[in-house]
Design a protein around this motif. Structure first.
Motif, short mmCIF file in Angstrom:
data_model
loop_
_atom_site.label_atom_id
_atom_site.label_comp_id
_atom_site.label_asym_id
_atom_site.label_seq_id
_atom_site.Cartn_x
_atom_site.Cartn_y
_atom_site.Cartn_z
N GLU A 144 2.64 15.67 -16.82
CA GLU A 144 3.90 15.05 -16.39
C GLU A 144 3.64 13.68 -15.76
O GLU A 144 4.32 12.71 -16.04
CB GLU A 144 4.63 15.96 -15.40
CG GLU A 144 5.99 15.43 -14.98
CD GLU A 144 6.71 16.39 -14.05
OE1 GLU A 144 7.38 15.90 -13.13
OE2 GLU A 144 6.59 17.61 -14.24
N ARG A 145 2.62 13.63 -14.91
CA ARG A 145 2.30 12.36 -14.24
C ARG A 145 1.86 11.31 -15.25
O ARG A 145 2.34 10.18 -15.24
CB ARG A 145 1.20 12.59 -13.20
CG ARG A 145 0.79 11.34 -12.44
CD ARG A 145 -0.31 11.63 -11.44
NE ARG A 145 -1.47 12.27 -12.00
CZ ARG A 145 -2.47 11.64 -12.63
NH1 ARG A 145 -2.45 10.34 -12.74
NH2 ARG A 145 -3.50 12.31 -13.11
N LEU A 146 0.98 11.70 -16.17
CA LEU A 146 0.45 10.74 -17.14
C LEU A 146 1.53 10.31 -18.13
O LEU A 146 1.61 9.12 -18.48
CB LEU A 146 -0.75 11.33 -17.87
CG LEU A 146 -1.97 11.55 -16.99
CD1 LEU A 146 -3.05 12.32 -17.74
CD2 LEU A 146 -2.52 10.23 -16.46
N ASP A 163 3.82 8.01 -16.35
CA ASP A 163 3.24 6.68 -16.22
C ASP A 163 3.45 5.89 -17.50
O ASP A 163 3.73 4.69 -17.47
CB ASP A 163 1.74 6.76 -15.90
CG ASP A 163 1.46 7.26 -14.49
OD1 ASP A 163 2.41 7.35 -13.68
OD2 ASP A 163 0.29 7.57 -14.21
N THR A 164 3.33 6.55 -18.64
CA THR A 164 3.54 5.89 -19.93
C THR A 164 4.98 5.44 -20.08
O THR A 164 5.24 4.32 -20.52
CB THR A 164 3.15 6.84 -21.09
OG1 THR A 164 1.79 7.23 -20.93
CG2 THR A 164 3.33 6.19 -22.43
N VAL A 165 5.91 6.30 -19.70
CA VAL A 165 7.33 5.94 -19.78
C VAL A 165 7.63 4.77 -18.85
O VAL A 165 8.32 3.83 -19.23
CB VAL A 165 8.23 7.16 -19.45
CG1 VAL A 165 9.68 6.75 -19.30
CG2 VAL A 165 8.07 8.23 -20.52
N ALA A 166 7.08 4.80 -17.64
CA ALA A 166 7.30 3.70 -16.70
C ALA A 166 6.74 2.39 -17.24
O ALA A 166 7.37 1.34 -17.11
CB ALA A 166 6.68 4.03 -15.34
N ALA A 167 5.57 2.45 -17.86
CA ALA A 167 4.97 1.24 -18.44
C ALA A 167 5.81 0.72 -19.60
O ALA A 167 6.00 -0.50 -19.75
CB ALA A 167 3.54 1.54 -18.91
N LEU A 168 6.34 1.64 -20.41
CA LEU A 168 7.21 1.23 -21.52
C LEU A 168 8.47 0.56 -21.01
O LEU A 168 8.88 -0.49 -21.52
CB LEU A 168 7.56 2.45 -22.38
CG LEU A 168 8.55 2.21 -23.51
CD1 LEU A 168 8.00 1.20 -24.52
CD2 LEU A 168 8.90 3.52 -24.19
#
Length: 94
Positions: free
Chosen positions: A60-62, A65-70
């Motif tokens: 969930e965290r990783l 993080d990907t969604v936040a970066a996108l």
């Protein structure tokens, strides 16, 4: 995590693989003592639960993080907050 992946994770009859792991004897004794107090039939199901909880938290965290970066990248490319909100709402309604 996608719905289909979550359904597979919840399937009690999914295939299992035997592994060998070295752990300190005192940890195993503590697991054996605590497992029945937590409602587990033995220490191995408790270990699987602990591993599963840690794995889900990290996934969930990783993935978060990907969604936040996108989202940050899309903002840098001029996508408005309103469009991002609508897309997130649409994606989570599945």
């Amino acid at each position: 995590m996608k719905i289909t992946a979550l359904k597979q994770r919840l399937d009690k009859n999914r295939p299992m693989t035997a592994i060998t792991i070295r752990m300190p004897e005192d940890v195993i004794e503590d697991l054996k003592r605590i497992a029945p107090l937590l409602g587990f039939s033995g220490y191995q199901p408790l270990i699987r639960t602990y591993i599963g909880q840690g794995l889900r938290a990290d996934l969930e965290r990783l993935e978060g993080d990907t969604v936040a970066a996108l989202i940050a990248s899309l903002k840098r490319h001029g996508v408005s907050d309103e469009v991002l909100r609508e897309a997130l709402l649409e994606a989570t309604k599945r």
